[in-house]
Design a protein around this motif. Structure first.
Motif, PDB file in Angstrom:
ATOM      1  N   LYS A 295       0.820  -1.223   0.000  1.00  0.00           N
ATOM      2  CA  LYS A 295       0.000   0.000   0.000  1.00  0.00           C
ATOM      3  C   LYS A 295       0.853   1.272   0.000  1.00  0.00           C
TER       4      LYS A 295
ATOM      5  N   CYS B  50       1.766   1.860   4.103  1.00  0.00           N
ATOM      6  CA  CYS B  50       2.056   0.747   5.001  1.00  0.00           C
ATOM      7  C   CYS B  50       2.397  -0.477   4.157  1.00  0.00           C
TER       8      CYS B  50
ATOM      9  N   CYS C  39       0.956  -3.434   3.942  1.00  0.00           N
ATOM     10  CA  CYS C  39      -0.089  -4.402   3.604  1.00  0.00           C
ATOM     11  C   CYS C  39      -0.137  -4.620   2.095  1.00  0.00           C
TER      12      CYS C  39
ATOM     13  N   THR D   7      -4.973  -5.615   6.191  1.00  0.00           N
ATOM     14  CA  THR D   7      -5.023  -4.401   7.011  1.00  0.00           C
ATOM     15  C   THR D   7      -4.060  -4.493   8.189  1.00  0.00           C
ATOM     16  N   CYS D   8      -3.664  -3.317   8.670  1.00  0.00           N
ATOM     17  CA  CYS D   8      -2.744  -3.230   9.800  1.00  0.00           C
ATOM     18  C   CYS D   8      -3.106  -1.971  10.595  1.00  0.00           C
TER      19      CYS D   8
ATOM     20  N   CYS E 251      -3.300   1.250   8.149  1.00  0.00           N
ATOM     21  CA  CYS E 251      -4.424   1.504   7.235  1.00  0.00           C
ATOM     22  C   CYS E 251      -5.767   1.339   7.935  1.00  0.00           C
TER      23      CYS E 251
HETATM   24 ZN   LIG Z   1      -1.827  -1.599   6.335  1.00  0.00          ZN
END
Ligand SMILES: [Zn+2]
Lengths: 480, 94
Positions: A20, A23, A25, A37-38, A41
């Motif tokens: 992304k 980040c 991901c 997702t993390c 995000c």
């Molecule tokens: Zn993320």
């Protein structure tokens, strides 16, 4: 009254990076909801963004391809709004100091060229995806919404045009040309149905020198719907002006199934985004050597390729345009034109029969069982008069069915055209003996008797004779 | 610097808060006090300082385009107040 239409477009393209924008991901399309997702995000407090180098490189490449100036310094801003698809409650975007500005793209309208100014190309992050659950399946009246943040944070390039487009058709051609360039650059797959290419439009109509009232139209997810939505708006605004009514500045949502653009209230409307510089990111000050390196990586773009296809392969313009429009088709053509067969014939087969089969099967040339070598072979068989054009069509279908080479299909099916004159002569003699009345008719001046005789020869050979050869031979025999 | 009740209302609307008249009064006063606090900084002479949004002098902090593991779906959903078939559920939007 003479009306003038003015259209500007705002296009979002998802850049095909592995990760992304801010980040690590995965940026892949789809996946089980929320599995990419993390804390970053998902907007968890305390998480920090770090900019993806590749996304910046892709943005620079796109900006250069659209003849923009790359800003020596640019920064990211927070665009604040409250909406469930944006977990941070702000989108990281670029505002008054964007990555690039001042470009242009020329589009070929057939009779004329339209030069469209590119206001800017900037970078930002995508939002999540809302799924509205309820009986109607639409936003209005949904019982509740579900949020999938896999898309949140995927890098986006936003392209804003100047209001230089003068018709819905120009808008459609512009978007197609832009898509084609982006695919050539290899920086996005530009799948409108998956949302990796999205387009909003501003349209106004004026009846005199004054600029008309701008209406924004959103939610067009195909070239056709962009065109239809703009035609709808053009008509609507024109008839309002004709009735002496005023046009309200608003945002409309295109409803494809009903063919209407309806006014909408959205997150954007009358909103105050309270932009401010993103304090968690530092400015971009791009090294000119890096920019030049990226410029060198730009491949031959559609406009240049179109010109080359016409000069190098003597392709007619319409054929060249179709081929160049899809990079895969252009590549396939060039590899096929490497054979001994005539490039013009290869080109015609590609835009004709092959495109028709691809359309029917709903596949791309890459997915088709035919290889460039096979097409070259097919055209060569035809040019050598080994097969007739009618047979070539059958062989092509067989190639799509079996994936076998044209030559092996011809041999297997015993489709080889009878080009042996001795063999043909025997058949012609038989036909003339069986149809002595037609022979007499021809000799007494009835031209159509010749056609009748040729037809019978073709029938006897089950279509395997070369019609022009048969014609020559029958004529020769009759006049001897 | 004073924040008016109208401004409080506007900010609340943008954040999808609904405030009572009483709350608007309270927040207008409190937010004004916060801004007054920040105003203390304007007493510093900045006539020779270039305005900036950044204080570190860092530029071009970029990372390579590498995929790092995401959270497990259990962790992702851990703080979600409402879940529907494993997905974040939110009130209807319009
Ligand atoms: Zn993320």
């Amino acid at each position: 009254m003479r009306f003038e239409t003015t259209i500007g477009l705002e296009i979002h393209v998802e850049l095909s990076t592995a990760s992304k924008m801010f980040c690590g991901c995965s940026a892949l399309f789809g996946g089980e909801p929320n599995t990419h997702t993390c804390p970053g995000c998902l907007g968890h407090p305390g998480s920090l963004p770090v900019t993806n180098r590749q996304a910046v490189a892709y943005g620079i490449m796109l900006a250069l391809a659209l003849n923009c100036e790359i800003a020596p310094r640019s920064i990211f801003h927070r665009k604040n709004y409250f909406y469930p698809d944006m977990p941070k409650n702000y989108q990281i975007s670029q505002y008054d100091v964007p990555l690039s500005s001042g470009g242009s793209l020329e589009i070929d309208m057939g009779d004329y060229i339209r030069r469209v100014g590119i206001t800017r190309v900037h970078l930002e992050e995508d939002t999540g995806k809302s799924i509205h659950v309820g009986e109607s399946g639409r936003i209005h009246g949904a019982d509740f919404s579900l949020e999938d943040f896999n898309r949140a944070g995927i890098p986006l390039a936003e392209i804003v045009t100047e209001p230089h487009l003068k018709s819905p058709e120009e808008a459609r051609v512009f978007l197609q040309s832009l898509r084609s360039i982006i695919i050539y650059l290899g920086i996005s797959d530009c799948k409108m149905e998956e949302g990796s290419l999205r387009c909003d439009a501003n349209i106004s109509i004026s009846a005199d020198e004054r600029i008309g009232t701008k209406v924004e139209v959103k939610n067009m997810n195909s070239f056709k719907s962009l065109y239809r939505a703009l035609v709808f708006e053009e008509e609507r605004q024109r008839s309002l002006l004709q009735e002496g009514k005023t046009i309200v500045q608003e945002t409309r949502h295109w409803d494809e199934s009903n063919g209407v653009a309806i006014p909408m209230r959205t997150k954007e409307e009358a909103f105050d985004y309270r932009y401010f510089p993103e304090p968690d990111l530092v400015p971009l000050e791009l090294d000119p050597t890096w920019v030049e390196e990226i410029r060198k990586k730009i491949p031959e773009l559609p406009a240049a390729k179109l010109e080359r296809f016409q000069s190098q392969y003597s392709l007619p313009q319409d054929v060249a345009m179709v081929l160049v429009g899809e990079e895969e088709m252009a590549d396939f053509f060039e590899r096929s034109a490497d054979s001994k067969a005539s490039p013009v014939e290869i080109g015609k087969w590609m835009v004709g029969d092959i495109s028709a089969i691809l359309n029917e099967k709903g596949i791309s040339i890459k997915e088709a069982p035919i290889s460039p070598q096979m097409l070259g072979e097919l055209v060569l068989l035809l040019e050598e008069r080994t097969i007739s054009s009618k047979m070539a069509k059958e062989v092509l279908l067989e190639v799509f069915e079996t994936g076998k080479s044209p030559r092996s299909i011809v041999e297997e099916k015993n489709l080889l055209q009878i080009t042996d004159e001795k063999e043909l002569e025997k058949i012609i003699d038989e036909v003339m003996a069986e149809n002595s009345k037609a022979v007499d008719d021809f000799r007494s001046g009835k031209e159509q008797a010749l056609k009748f005789l040729i037809g019978n020869v073709m029938k006897k050979t089950r279509g395997k004779a070369n019609p022009s050869l048969v014609s020559d031979m029958v004529r020769r025999k009759l006049s001897s | 610097m004073a924040i008016s009740e109208e401004e409080v209302e506007h900010i609340a609307k943008l954040s999808a808060f609904f405030l009572s008249d009483e709350e608007k009064k309270v927040f207008a006063k409190q937010l004004s006090e916060v801004l007054d606090c920040a105003d203390v900084i304007s007493e510093v002479d900045t006539s020779n300082v270039k305005p900036t949004s950044y204080i570190t002098n860092l530029v071009n902090v970029l990372r390579e385009d590498e995929v790092k593991p995401s959270l497990s779906i259990e962790e992702v959903m851990k703080n979600a107040p409402h879940v529907y078939e494993g997905v974040f559920k939110v009130p209807r939007i319009i």
